[in-house]
Motif scaffolding. Structure first.
Motif, mmCIF file in Angstrom:
data_model
loop_
_atom_site.group_PDB
_atom_site.id
_atom_site.type_symbol
_atom_site.label_atom_id
_atom_site.label_comp_id
_atom_site.label_asym_id
_atom_site.label_seq_id
_atom_site.Cartn_x
_atom_site.Cartn_y
_atom_site.Cartn_z
ATOM 1 N N VAL A 144 0.837 -1.208 0.000
ATOM 2 C CA VAL A 144 0.000 0.000 0.000
ATOM 3 C C VAL A 144 0.873 1.260 0.000
ATOM 4 N N PHE A 145 2.023 1.186 0.640
ATOM 5 C CA PHE A 145 2.994 2.284 0.622
ATOM 6 C C PHE A 145 3.430 2.573 -0.817
ATOM 7 N N HIS A 146 3.753 1.518 -1.561
ATOM 8 C CA HIS A 146 4.178 1.701 -2.950
ATOM 9 C C HIS A 146 3.017 2.101 -3.859
ATOM 10 N N GLN A 147 1.803 1.757 -3.473
ATOM 11 C CA GLN A 147 0.643 2.206 -4.256
ATOM 12 C C GLN A 147 0.536 3.727 -4.228
ATOM 13 N N ASP A 148 0.835 4.322 -3.075
ATOM 14 C CA ASP A 148 0.826 5.789 -2.981
ATOM 15 C C ASP A 148 1.841 6.391 -3.949
ATOM 16 N N ILE A 149 3.022 5.788 -4.005
ATOM 17 C CA ILE A 149 4.082 6.303 -4.878
ATOM 18 C C ILE A 149 3.715 6.109 -6.350
ATOM 19 N N GLN A 150 3.114 4.960 -6.666
ATOM 20 C CA GLN A 150 2.667 4.718 -8.044
ATOM 21 C C GLN A 150 1.571 5.698 -8.432
ATOM 22 N N GLN A 151 0.655 5.973 -7.489
ATOM 23 C CA GLN A 151 -0.409 6.939 -7.757
ATOM 24 C C GLN A 151 0.185 8.330 -8.007
ATOM 25 N N ALA A 152 1.238 8.661 -7.268
ATOM 26 C CA ALA A 152 1.915 9.943 -7.477
ATOM 27 C C ALA A 152 2.466 10.030 -8.895
ATOM 28 N N GLN A 153 3.082 8.954 -9.363
ATOM 29 C CA GLN A 153 3.642 8.937 -10.718
ATOM 30 C C GLN A 153 2.551 9.098 -11.761
ATOM 31 N N LEU A 154 1.417 8.410 -11.548
ATOM 32 C CA LEU A 154 0.301 8.504 -12.492
ATOM 33 C C LEU A 154 -0.340 9.887 -12.476
ATOM 34 N N THR A 155 -0.284 10.545 -11.327
ATOM 35 C CA THR A 155 -0.869 11.880 -11.181
ATOM 36 C C THR A 155 0.048 12.953 -11.758
ATOM 37 N N GLY A 156 1.309 12.591 -11.988
ATOM 38 C CA GLY A 156 2.258 13.555 -12.531
ATOM 39 C C GLY A 156 3.068 14.276 -11.478
ATOM 40 N N VAL A 157 3.099 13.721 -10.266
ATOM 41 C CA VAL A 157 3.867 14.340 -9.187
ATOM 42 C C VAL A 157 5.360 14.204 -9.490
ATOM 43 N N GLN A 158 6.068 15.331 -9.513
ATOM 44 C CA GLN A 158 7.511 15.307 -9.770
ATOM 45 C C GLN A 158 8.307 15.799 -8.580
ATOM 46 N N GLY A 159 7.611 16.263 -7.573
ATOM 47 C CA GLY A 159 8.256 16.721 -6.346
ATOM 48 C C GLY A 159 7.188 16.964 -5.298
ATOM 49 N N VAL A 160 7.611 17.056 -4.054
ATOM 50 C CA VAL A 160 6.659 17.262 -2.966
ATOM 51 C C VAL A 160 7.034 18.506 -2.162
#
Length: 214
Positions: A164-180
């Motif tokens: 589930v931790f990696h799902q958050d990161i994968q969702q970030a990639q799909l959303t276009g997150v390039q930084g936080v």
């Protein structure tokens, strides 16, 4: 209305951005109708705590910059933190891996303590100089939040919540997150970075107005 926020515990701009978001919510009549949902993100998957190096030295090495330049950068961050009511102390802070803390965070989120968990770990890292990659430190902080000690120890001794931790990161990639930090307001509007309180108020108001008009 929900605001999703991708963040890492060791991200000072996330700490500041989260404080700005909460200030904006406090200033709005409908602020109590807004829910913040933190999402896991890894700033540096290869980060390791080195007791022989200061935070500044470690970051300077990682970023390939002179220590003097890293110190100047930190001074600006400290000032931003102070303006947001936060005490950020890089002399105390310990450069740490965060994967285990993120896995325990996913459990905390299950029991509706995700926001409290993130805020406690921000403070532990940036203000108190805790090593948040250390298992016993994670357990102690989790107990403070009234999380089940046996459950936390079980997570740390296994690969629980890894998926589930990696799902958050994968969702970030799909959303276009390039930084936080990266914020998604009501699944419609994206805000990137530690933006000023006024910008958050404008974005939240626009999303809320459109929601209530539908």
């Amino acid at each position: 209305m929900k605001v999703m926020m991708w963040s890492d515990f060791v991200c000072p701009f996330c700490y500041i951005g989260g404080a700005h978001l909460e200030q904006a919510m406090a200033d709005l009549d409908f602020g109590k109708e807004i829910e913040i949902e933190y999402k896991s993100y890894l700033l540096n998957p290869n980060a390791q705590y080195d007791p022989n190096k200061t935070y500044t030295e470690t970051l300077a090495t990682d970023k390939g910059m002179p220590v003097v330049q890293a110190k100047q950068m930190f001074e600006r961050v400290i000032e931003m933190g102070q303006a947001a009511g936060l005490n950020i102390d890089f002399d105390k802070a310990k450069y740490a891996a965060t994967q285990d803390a993120h896995r325990v965070f996913q459990y905390a989120k299950e029991v509706n303590k995700g926001v409290e968990f993130f805020e406690r770990f921000y403070q532990a890292h940036f203000t108190e100089g805790e090593n948040i990659s250390d298992g016993e430190t994670i357990v102690r902080l989790a107990i403070e939040l009234e999380l089940d000690e046996n459950k936390v120890r079980s997570i740390l001794a296994s690969d629980a919540y890894e998926e589930v931790f990696h799902q958050d990161i994968q969702q970030a990639q799909l959303t276009g997150v390039q930084g936080v930090p990266f914020f998604v307001i009501d699944n419609k509007y994206a805000v990137s970075g530690a933006q000023p309180v006024e910008l958050f108020k404008q974005a939240l108001t626009q999303a809320w107005t459109e929601r209530t008009e539908d």
